[in-house]
Design a protein around this motif. Structure first.
Motif, PDB file in Angstrom:
ATOM      1  N   GLU A 253      -7.748   4.764   3.747  1.00 52.52           N
ATOM      2  CA  GLU A 253      -9.077   5.203   3.340  1.00 52.52           C
ATOM      3  C   GLU A 253      -9.322   4.915   1.860  1.00 52.52           C
ATOM      4  OE1 GLU A 253      -6.912   7.246   4.976  1.00 52.52           O
ATOM      5  OE2 GLU A 253      -7.872   7.372   6.938  1.00 52.52           O
ATOM      6  N   PHE A 254      -8.327   5.194   1.024  1.00 58.91           N
ATOM      7  CA  PHE A 254      -8.470   4.950  -0.413  1.00 58.91           C
ATOM      8  C   PHE A 254      -8.646   3.458  -0.695  1.00 58.91           C
ATOM      9  CE2 PHE A 254      -6.764   3.975  -4.605  1.00 58.91           C
ATOM     10  CZ  PHE A 254      -7.530   4.817  -5.399  1.00 58.91           C
ATOM     11  N   VAL A 255      -7.833   2.637  -0.039  1.00 58.99           N
ATOM     12  CA  VAL A 255      -7.933   1.182  -0.228  1.00 58.99           C
ATOM     13  C   VAL A 255      -9.305   0.696   0.221  1.00 58.99           C
ATOM     14  CG1 VAL A 255      -7.017  -1.055   0.536  1.00 58.99           C
ATOM     15  CG2 VAL A 255      -5.438   0.802  -0.040  1.00 58.99           C
TER      16      VAL A 255
ATOM     17  N   ARG B  87     -12.315   1.516   6.698  1.00 62.59           N
ATOM     18  CA  ARG B  87     -10.902   1.791   6.930  1.00 62.59           C
ATOM     19  C   ARG B  87     -10.386   0.942   8.081  1.00 62.59           C
ATOM     20  NH1 ARG B  87      -7.690   3.475  10.302  1.00 62.59           N
ATOM     21  NH2 ARG B  87      -9.298   4.207  11.693  1.00 62.59           N
TER      22      ARG B  87
ATOM     23  N   ARG C 158       0.841  -1.207   0.000  1.00 61.51           N
ATOM     24  CA  ARG C 158       0.000   0.000   0.000  1.00 61.51           C
ATOM     25  C   ARG C 158       0.871   1.249   0.000  1.00 61.51           C
ATOM     26  NH1 ARG C 158      -1.467   3.356   3.874  1.00 61.51           N
ATOM     27  NH2 ARG C 158      -0.902   1.964   5.571  1.00 61.51           N
TER      28      ARG C 158
ATOM     29  N   MET D 238      -0.819   4.846  -1.412  1.00 58.19           N
ATOM     30  CA  MET D 238      -2.264   4.862  -1.140  1.00 58.19           C
ATOM     31  C   MET D 238      -2.491   4.966   0.358  1.00 58.19           C
ATOM     32  SD  MET D 238      -3.623   1.802  -3.577  1.00 58.19           S
ATOM     33  CE  MET D 238      -3.254   1.730  -5.312  1.00 58.19           C
ATOM     34  N   THR D 239      -3.609   5.555   0.726  1.00 61.67           N
ATOM     35  CA  THR D 239      -3.995   5.617   2.131  1.00 61.67           C
ATOM     36  C   THR D 239      -4.909   4.435   2.436  1.00 61.67           C
ATOM     37  OG1 THR D 239      -5.952   6.943   1.681  1.00 61.67           O
ATOM     38  CG2 THR D 239      -3.878   8.143   2.128  1.00 61.67           C
TER      39      THR D 239
ATOM     40  N   GLU E  28     -12.176   2.385   0.408  1.00 61.74           N
ATOM     41  CA  GLU E  28     -13.202   2.818  -0.547  1.00 61.74           C
ATOM     42  C   GLU E  28     -13.139   2.006  -1.834  1.00 61.74           C
ATOM     43  OE1 GLU E  28     -13.006   7.037  -1.217  1.00 61.74           O
ATOM     44  OE2 GLU E  28     -13.166   7.486   0.927  1.00 61.74           O
ATOM     45  N   SER E  29     -11.955   1.690  -2.301  1.00 63.10           N
ATOM     46  CA  SER E  29     -11.798   0.924  -3.537  1.00 63.10           C
ATOM     47  C   SER E  29     -12.340  -0.495  -3.401  1.00 63.10           C
ATOM     48  CB  SER E  29     -10.321   0.847  -3.939  1.00 63.10           C
ATOM     49  OG  SER E  29      -9.808   2.130  -4.180  1.00 63.10           O
TER      50      SER E  29
END
Length: 120
Positions: A71-73, A81, A63, A68-69, A75-76
């Motif tokens: 949070e991004f992971v 989180r 990651r 990437m954060t 959401e994806s």
């Protein structure tokens, strides 16, 4: 006559016992050789143990490499989180489908992700 029988018995005994003794000596030699090789491989085994990481450490490393954060992971993948945080801290493991989605997100194969994971 008895002397000939005794010689024949002695020759017969030697023909039976010599291969058995030879095989036993060869087996002993192989065992000693294997033990010596195992003892000398201690450095390699220690190094491999140190290289192995937990799944969480590996996930976090990938990651971070992808910048990437959590949070991004999350959401994806459609998870929280906190779930990503638990995966990376080792509290829980991702499901197989989430693991495959992580591989796709990080642009790596599942084999590459799991190749240095320890089984502890």
């Amino acid at each position: 006559m008895a002397g000939v029988r005794m010689v024949n018995l002695l020759v017969f005994s030697l023909l039976i016992f010599i291969p058995i003794i030879t095989a036993a000596i060869y087996l002993f030699f192989l065992i000693v050789k294997a033990l010596k090789k195992y003892i000398n491989s201690n450095e390699v085994r220690t190094e491999k143990t140190q290289i192995k990481k937990s799944l969480g450490q590996t996930l976090k490393e990938h990651r971070n490499n992808c910048k990437m954060t959590q949070e991004f992971v999350a959401e994806s993948l459609g998870v929280s989180r906190q779930a990503v945080s638990k995966w990376e801290s080792g509290v829980s493991d991702p499901s197989t489908s989430n693991l495959l989605a992580l591989c796709k997100l990080y642009g790596i194969s599942p084999e590459e992700l799991l190749k240095n994971i320890s089984s502890q």
